[in-house]
Design a protein around this motif. Structure first.
Motif, PDB file in Angstrom:
ATOM      1  N   GLY A   1       2.389   1.792  -3.404  1.00 46.78           N
ATOM      2  CA  GLY A   1       1.358   2.261  -4.336  1.00 46.78           C
ATOM      3  C   GLY A   1       1.087   3.743  -4.143  1.00 46.78           C
ATOM      4  O   GLY A   1       0.978   4.508  -5.110  1.00 46.78           O
ATOM      5  N   ARG A   2       1.014   4.159  -2.885  1.00 47.81           N
ATOM      6  CA  ARG A   2       0.751   5.576  -2.598  1.00 47.81           C
ATOM      7  C   ARG A   2       1.901   6.458  -3.089  1.00 47.81           C
ATOM      8  O   ARG A   2       1.689   7.533  -3.645  1.00 47.81           O
TER       9      ARG A   2
ATOM     10  N   ALA B   1       9.061   6.518   1.305  1.00 50.22           N
ATOM     11  CA  ALA B   1       8.594   5.126   1.257  1.00 50.22           C
ATOM     12  C   ALA B   1       9.768   4.162   1.449  1.00 50.22           C
ATOM     13  O   ALA B   1       9.629   3.118   2.085  1.00 50.22           O
TER      14      ALA B   1
ATOM     15  N   ALA C   1       0.840  -1.209   0.000  1.00 52.31           N
ATOM     16  CA  ALA C   1       0.000   0.000   0.000  1.00 52.31           C
ATOM     17  C   ALA C   1       0.872   1.255   0.000  1.00 52.31           C
ATOM     18  O   ALA C   1       0.606   2.233  -0.703  1.00 52.31           O
ATOM     19  N   ARG C   2       1.939   1.212   0.789  1.00 60.02           N
ATOM     20  CA  ARG C   2       2.836   2.366   0.901  1.00 60.02           C
ATOM     21  C   ARG C   2       3.538   2.656  -0.442  1.00 60.02           C
ATOM     22  O   ARG C   2       3.686   3.807  -0.848  1.00 60.02           O
TER      23      ARG C   2
ATOM     24  N   HIS D   1       6.457  15.458  -3.558  1.00 63.33           N
ATOM     25  CA  HIS D   1       5.775  14.367  -4.247  1.00 63.33           C
ATOM     26  C   HIS D   1       6.687  13.646  -5.242  1.00 63.33           C
ATOM     27  O   HIS D   1       6.789  12.432  -5.253  1.00 63.33           O
TER      28      HIS D   1
ATOM     29  N   GLY E   1       1.615   6.757  -7.111  1.00 65.38           N
ATOM     30  CA  GLY E   1       0.434   7.313  -7.768  1.00 65.38           C
ATOM     31  C   GLY E   1       0.266   8.818  -7.659  1.00 65.38           C
ATOM     32  O   GLY E   1       1.224   9.557  -7.416  1.00 65.38           O
TER      33      GLY E   1
ATOM     34  N   ALA F   1       8.400  11.516  -1.924  1.00 64.27           N
ATOM     35  CA  ALA F   1       7.492  10.400  -1.621  1.00 64.27           C
ATOM     36  C   ALA F   1       8.198   9.041  -1.699  1.00 64.27           C
ATOM     37  O   ALA F   1       8.017   8.186  -0.827  1.00 64.27           O
TER      38      ALA F   1
ATOM     39  N   ALA G   1      -0.911  10.572  -5.436  1.00 64.25           N
ATOM     40  CA  ALA G   1      -0.543  11.142  -4.134  1.00 64.25           C
ATOM     41  C   ALA G   1       0.976  11.215  -3.972  1.00 64.25           C
ATOM     42  O   ALA G   1       1.471  11.646  -2.929  1.00 64.25           O
ATOM     43  N   GLY G   2       1.704  10.781  -4.996  1.00 64.76           N
ATOM     44  CA  GLY G   2       3.167  10.779  -4.916  1.00 64.76           C
ATOM     45  C   GLY G   2       3.805  11.242  -6.218  1.00 64.76           C
ATOM     46  O   GLY G   2       3.545  12.350  -6.701  1.00 64.76           O
TER      47      GLY G   2
END
Ligand code: GRG
Length: 309
Positions: A159-160, A202, A156-157, A194, A163, A198, A165-166
Motif C-alpha cells: 500500500g505504501r 517493496a 501495508a508495504r 518514488h 500511494g 518504491a 508515499a510511492g
C-alpha cells in the motif's frame, strides 16, 4: 548470459550463474501464475483488457526479485508467488495509467498498442483500478503457509509503495516538472525513488518479510533495492536516448521530446553510466553476508546495467 563471481568461492574457483536460464525459468513460472490468476468471466471486456496488458510480456523483474529474496531468506517460491503476481499487477496498472492521454499519452507499450488505444480511456482506467484492487485480494486469498502478521506487513508495504508515499507521489512530481528547465537533481531523485524505486524496493522487502527475515537482513535488502532501483532508472533514461522503439517496445526519445529532466540531461551519458555502475556495485556489496546464496540477486543487479530494453 553467464555471470561469474569468484569472490565467495571457498575453493577459489569461479562458480557460474546462468542468469538467462534463471530468468527464463522464473519468467515461465510467473507467466503461468498470472495466467491462472485472471480467467475471463463476465463482464468479459474488463477481464480481457486487464489480461491484454498483464500478459503482454515484460521482464517480470519485480516478481522475480520477490521470489529470489524470499528464497534467499529461507522461504519458498510457493510462499511468495501470490505477492510476486500482485507486484506485477500493480506495476502493470501503473503502466496502463501512465500511458493514458492525461498522463504520458503513449501509443505503444511492451511492443503492442497501449491499453487505452485498444479498449478506450474509460476501460483502460477501470482495467488499472481492477488490477490494483485484485492485487491486494490475491495476496490475502492465495498466500499459504505465511503467518497472518507477516502478511499484514506485506499488505501495508505494498500500500505504501503504491500511494502518495510511492508511485502516486513520484508521478505527481513528474507531471509538475514536465516542460520545466529548472528541475534539480534532488527533485529528479525524488521522482525516481518514488515512481520506480518504491515498487522495486517493496518487491525485495516483501520477499524477505514473507520468509520471516530478520530486521537487519530486511535493512540490507532494502538498501540493495534502493541502489538497484536508482540504477534501473538511470539506465532507463539512457536507453530512452540510445535504444530504438523495437528494442524498447515503446516510443523511444520520449524524454527529449517532452523536454523532461533526466539523469543524462543533468550528468551527460558517460557520467550516468558510471553512476549506474557504482550503484550496482554498492547494491551487490550489501549482499556480502549472504555469500553464494545471493547469486541470483547479484546477477539481477548486474542485469540492471547490462539490459538493452
Ligand atoms: C499506482 C494508483 C497508482 C497509480 C499510478 C501512473 C502512475 C500512478 C505512476 C507511474 C509509474 C511508472 C509508469 C513508473 C515507471 C516505472 C518503469 C521504469 C517502468 C518500466 O519498467 P520495466 O522496464 O517494464 O520493468 P517491463 O515492461 O519490462 O515490466
Amino acid at each position: 548470459m553467464v555471470v561469474t563471481d569468484d569472490r565467495h568461492s571457498p575453493t577459489g574457483e569461479s562458480p557460474t550463474f546462468d542468469l538467462s536460464a534463471y530468468l527464463n525459468q522464473r519468467q515461465a513460472l510467473v507467466e503461468a501464475a498470472l495466467d491462472r490468476a485472471f480467467p475471463v468471466i463476465y463482464p468479459e471486456k474488463i477481464y480481457e483488457s486487464m489480461r491484454y496488458s498483464l500478459l503482454a510480456g515484460g521482464k517480470r523483474l519485480r516478481p522475480i526479485l520477490c521470489l529470489a529474496t524470499c528464497e534467499l531468506t529461507g522461504g519458498t517460491v510457493e510462499m511468495a508467488m501470490p505477492t510476486a503476481c500482485a507486484l506485477e499487477m500493480i506495476h502493470t496498472m501503473s503502466l496502463i495509467h501512465d500511458d493514458l492521454p492525461a498522463m504520458d499519452n503513449d501509443d505503444y507499450r511492451r511492443g503492442r498498442l497501449t491499453n487505452h488505444k485498444v479498449y478506450g480511456d474509460d476501460i483502460a482506467i477501470l482495467a488499472g483500478d481492477g488490477l490494483l484492487a485484485y492485487a491486494f485480494e490475491h495476496v490475502v486469498e492465495e498466500t499459504k503457509n505465511v503467518p497472518a502478521e507477516q502478511l499484514l506487513k506485506v499488505i501495508a508495504r505494498l500500500g505504501r509503495a503504491v500511494g502518495a508515499a510511492g508511485l502516486v507521489g513520484g508521478q505527481v512530481v513528474d507531471l509538475e516538472c514536465e516542460g520545466r528547465t529548472d528541475t534539480t537533481l534532488e527533485t529528479l531523485h525524488f521522482i525516481h525513488t518514488h515512481k520506480t524505486g518504491a515498487l522495486l524496493e517493496a518487491s525485495v522487502v516483501c520477499g524477505g518479510i514473507l520468509a520471516g527475515a530478520s530486521a537487519a537482513d530486511l535493512q540490507r535488502l532494502s538498501r540493495y533495492a534502493q541502489n538497484i532501483g536508482l540504477a534501473f532508472q538511470i539506465v532507463d533514461d539512457i536507453l530512452d536516448i540510445t535504444a530504438t522503439r523495437a528494442e524498447l517496445g515503446k516510443t523511444a526519445g520520449k524524454d527529449l521530446q517532452a523536454k523532461k529532466a533526466t539523469y543524462p540531461s543533468l550528468w551527460g551519458l558517460e557520467e550516468s553510466r558510471q553512476q549506474a555502475k557504482q550503484l550496482v556495485e554498492d547494491a551487490k556489496a550489501e549482499l556480502a553476508p549472504f555469500a553464494e546464496k545471493a547469486q541470483p540477486l547479484q546477477a539481477l543487479a548486474d542485469f540492471i546495467t547490462s539490459r538493452t530494453h
